[in-house]
Design an enzyme around this catalytic site. Structure first.
Site, mmCIF file in Angstrom:
data_model
loop_
_atom_site.group_PDB
_atom_site.id
_atom_site.type_symbol
_atom_site.label_atom_id
_atom_site.label_comp_id
_atom_site.label_asym_id
_atom_site.label_seq_id
_atom_site.Cartn_x
_atom_site.Cartn_y
_atom_site.Cartn_z
ATOM 1 N N ASP A 113 0.817 -1.218 0.000
ATOM 2 C CA ASP A 113 0.000 0.000 0.000
ATOM 3 C C ASP A 113 0.849 1.265 0.000
ATOM 4 O O ASP A 113 0.649 2.159 -0.789
ATOM 5 C CB ASP A 113 -0.909 0.033 1.240
ATOM 6 C CG ASP A 113 -1.807 -1.181 1.310
ATOM 7 O OD1 ASP A 113 -2.145 -1.721 0.239
ATOM 8 O OD2 ASP A 113 -2.165 -1.599 2.427
ATOM 9 N N ASP A 260 13.481 22.640 -1.099
ATOM 10 C CA ASP A 260 12.624 21.824 -1.976
ATOM 11 C C ASP A 260 13.172 21.811 -3.409
ATOM 12 O O ASP A 260 13.453 22.853 -3.976
ATOM 13 C CB ASP A 260 11.219 22.462 -1.956
ATOM 14 C CG ASP A 260 10.185 21.697 -2.779
ATOM 15 O OD1 ASP A 260 10.431 20.521 -3.104
ATOM 16 O OD2 ASP A 260 9.120 22.286 -3.075
ATOM 17 N N HIS A 429 2.616 18.392 -8.933
ATOM 18 C CA HIS A 429 4.078 18.375 -8.904
ATOM 19 C C HIS A 429 4.701 19.598 -9.543
ATOM 20 O O HIS A 429 5.881 19.806 -9.458
ATOM 21 C CB HIS A 429 4.615 17.105 -9.548
ATOM 22 C CG HIS A 429 4.333 15.899 -8.713
ATOM 23 N ND1 HIS A 429 4.392 15.940 -7.347
ATOM 24 C CD2 HIS A 429 3.957 14.651 -9.033
ATOM 25 C CE1 HIS A 429 4.071 14.760 -6.864
ATOM 26 N NE2 HIS A 429 3.791 13.962 -7.863
ATOM 27 N N SER A 431 2.538 22.776 -9.931
ATOM 28 C CA SER A 431 1.872 23.988 -9.483
ATOM 29 C C SER A 431 2.186 24.346 -8.037
ATOM 30 O O SER A 431 2.188 25.499 -7.670
ATOM 31 C CB SER A 431 0.359 23.850 -9.655
ATOM 32 O OG SER A 431 -0.169 23.035 -8.640
ATOM 33 N N HIS A 433 5.037 23.749 -6.388
ATOM 34 C CA HIS A 433 6.461 23.823 -6.040
ATOM 35 C C HIS A 433 7.183 24.908 -6.841
ATOM 36 O O HIS A 433 6.961 25.055 -8.039
ATOM 37 C CB HIS A 433 7.122 22.472 -6.306
ATOM 38 C CG HIS A 433 6.544 21.367 -5.477
ATOM 39 N ND1 HIS A 433 7.076 20.995 -4.263
ATOM 40 C CD2 HIS A 433 5.465 20.566 -5.672
ATOM 41 C CE1 HIS A 433 6.355 20.002 -3.757
ATOM 42 N NE2 HIS A 433 5.368 19.716 -4.595
HETATM 43 ZN ZN LIG Z 1 5.990 17.069 -0.541
HETATM 44 ZN ZN LIG Z 2 3.418 19.241 -0.218
#
Ligand SMILES: [Zn+2]
Ligand SMILES: [Zn+2]
Length: 621
Positions: A113, A260, A429, A431, A433
């Site tokens: 899972d 990030d 992924h 929009s 960041h």
């Molecule tokens: Zn994340």
């Molecule tokens: Zn996030």
């Protein structure tokens, strides 16, 4: 690092997943050295600095730990994938954890899972954990908590209002709400003291409200963690990123920046939530029939945009999918969603509305079997079946591993007559960041001495490193590391240690956590590839002879009825193998099972060039 360091030896087999063979059963963990993996090259008996006696987690052994005067940063997940985020900071005796998320399994993990972190190191050092700080409420940042929190000694969890609200909702699923200690922080005012660490916050934008970056003060300097972020000057339902505060932090001096990397390959700026909303309105306005839109349940900003646009276009909204409904309830209750009272209709009521008055929000962007969208696409949903005239908007990218399932849903939607819009601008992924220009701005504002790209696969993090280089940052000050690698920092130096901490995948399957290891997974793969072939032998316990003809059961190998001849010969072969290896004096059942497994495997391969998993069962009567 000292070459004699004993920790590295036993950890060698635990390096990050090169292949399935590297998955280590959990039982091995007790063989590893206890205590701090960070206390490199220090002799246990040295008496130069204060030492502390700690109780080891399982009470087997007392651990000797000697505090060191450097900061260590290590990730247990999130550096080889998008998901499973978890960072550790360790100074002296204290450990601070940032985030604890899960990721989705890859194609070679049938039946799994979720995938979470190997927390062996934290288990062994649970008494030293000063807290878990969460950056935001996405599952790749909070989803592992129910599985690990008790194992690591139940440390207190800190986060903003919405983050903690969503976490509690998740804990409810496990009946754990009352057992976990949570503290809601106010990012404008609060500064936490967690052991030697002082943690402050600054607001960033993302596609969920209440996302915060962290300023972690340590004895060697400040470490800034950006969280998932973008700079959105026109966000939906939340304040604008606190640029002033970020600049102030930069001016006060930053030792290391953890940033990030998810959007580091995208040029320009991330799309603003206000722009997404405008596009969404355009899209909705052009649709004449019912509008179905699938999204992630924790994409709270997206949900607000959908609600707003639905109101503006004079439609009504209904929501299907349990996780979506509960996320909306929590966000609404805590004031992070503005929903007019009684605006959201039950599916039953909504199903009676005219087509051009209805928007149906659901889960299922990843083609999940039980999701509302999958059911609707198959015509199996109780209230909504897709038909001609419908518009279906898929609002997020496909997570690797889910492609085939999503394609199936897509095909079914088209077959049923819907117009399907794969809306890339709403892609989570991209929009949510920061793109390259925002990332560069963040580096400039914070002006760190050391730069550590986090979140995302290697290629994303290398792209982020490239940005830092383009701003003139020195090569030696940019640290691109993998999960489990340890960065040691002083006020002036950064070094990647040779020893790693274990970061093998821990798989969650139903109620089991970590019990699906390499052996189970290999069996599943073998069964998936070749099927199973069960040989049942009934033997007389006195004579040791076969009583009846061997029974054969097989699944996923050959269609039995069409292979009668093969099965017949297989029975014969089993008898021959038995005769060859069994004498009256020697009826070693374990041995017989082994030879049947091996020799039947060969026989079947000769006959079919397939390799089913052969399972011998011997019944003595
Ligand atoms: Zn994340
Ligand atoms: Zn996030």
């Amino acid at each position: 690092m000292d070459k004699n360091e004993q920790g590295s030896n036993s950890q060698k087999t635990m390096v990050f997943h090169a292949s399935l063979d590297d998955f280590q059963p959990r039982a091995k963990s007790t063989q590893r050295r206890k205590g701090s993996f960070f206390a490199k090259g220090q002799k246990p008996n040295s008496n130069h600095s204060p030492r502390r006696q700690l109780n080891s987690s399982n009470g087997e052994q007392q651990v000797t730990f000697k505090a060191s005067k450097t900061l260590k940063i290590c990730h247990l997940g999130g550096l080889e994938e998008v998901g499973r985020n978890m960072a550790l900071l360790e100074f002296g005796n204290d450990i601070l954890i940032v985030d604890a998320g899960f990721s989705f399994p890859s194609d070679d993990m049938p039946g799994v899972d979720y995938v979470i972190q190997d927390v062996t190191y934290l288990q062994d050092n649970r008494a030293r954990i000063k807290g878990i700080v969460l950056t935001h409420g996405h599952m790749d940042h909070i989803g592992a908590i129910p599985y690990i929190i008790e194992k690591i000694g139940n440390p207190t969890i800190y986060g903003t209002n919405l983050t903690i609200g969503l976490l509690k909702e998740k804990l409810d699923e496990f009946g754990m709400r009352g057992k976990v200690k949570t503290v809601v922080i106010n990012p404008e005012e609060d500064k936490l003291t967690l052991g030697i660490f002082k943690v402050g916050f600054f607001r960033v934008n993302h596609n969920i409200p209440d996302t915060v970056g962290l300023v972690i003060e340590t004895p060697v300097g400040k470490v800034v963690h950006t969280a998932d972020f973008k700079f959105d000057l026109t966000p939906i339902n939340e304040p604008v990123v606190d640029l002033g505060k970020i600049a102030e932090i930069g001016e006060s001096g930053v030792l290391a920046l953890l940033m990030d990397s998810t959007g580091a390959r995208n040029p320009g700026y991330a799309i603003s939530e206000a722009e997404i909303k405008a596009n969404l309105k355009d899209l909705f306005a052009r649709s004449k029939g019912r509008i179905f839109i699938a999204s992630f349940s924790t994409l709270i900003s997206r949900i607000q945009e959908i609600i707003d646009v639905t109101i503006e276009l004079n439609r009504r909204l209904t929501v299907t999918g349990r996780s979506m409904i509960s996320a909306i309830e929590v966000a609404n209750k805590l004031g992070y969603l503005e929903v007019p009272e009684n605006f959201i209709l039950t599916a039953q009521k909504a199903s009676h509305l005219p087509d051009d008055k209805l928007v149906i929000l659901s889960t299922g962007t990843q083609g999940e079997d039980a999701s509302a969208l999958t059911k609707m696409s198959r015509g199996e949903h109780k209230f909504f079946k897709i038909r001609k005239g419908d518009t279906v908007v898929l609002s997020s990218s496909i997570i690797p591993g889910n492609e085939a399932r999503v394609v199936e849903v897509y095909d079914n939607l088209l077959r049923a007559g819907a117009k399907v819009i794969d809306y890339k601008q709403m892609d989570i992924h991209t929009s949510g960041h920061a793109h390259q220009e925002e990332l560069k701005t963040m580096i400039r504002l914070l002006n760190p001495k050391f730069f550590i790209p986090v979140h995302g696969n290697r290629y994303m993090r290398e792209a982020n490193a490239e940005l830092a280089r383009s701003l003139g940052m020195e090569e030696g000050n940019i640290l691109v590391v993998d999960d489990g690698e340890v960065i040691e920092l002083t006020e002036t130096k950064a070094e990647v240690l040779k020893a790693r901490i274990p970061t093998s995948f821990v798989m969650v399957d139903g109620l089991g956590v970590g019990d699906v290891g390499n052996i189970v997974l290999r069996d599943r793969q073998a069964m998936a590839e070749g099927g199973i072939f069960v040989v049942i032998l009934t033997i007389d316990h006195r004579t040791g002879q076969i009583i009846t003809s061997p029974d054969i059961i097989s699944r996923g190998f050959v269609y039995m009825r069409a292979a009668e001849d093969l099965i017949h010969r297989a029975r014969q072969t089993v008898r021959e193998i038995f005769k060859r290896h069994v004498s009256r004096e020697n009826v070693d059942l374990q041995f017989i099972k082994t030879v049947i497994r091996e020799e039947m495997g060969e026989f079947l391969y000769e006959e079919t060039k397939r390799r089913p998993m052969v399972i011998p069962v011997i019944i003595e009567v």
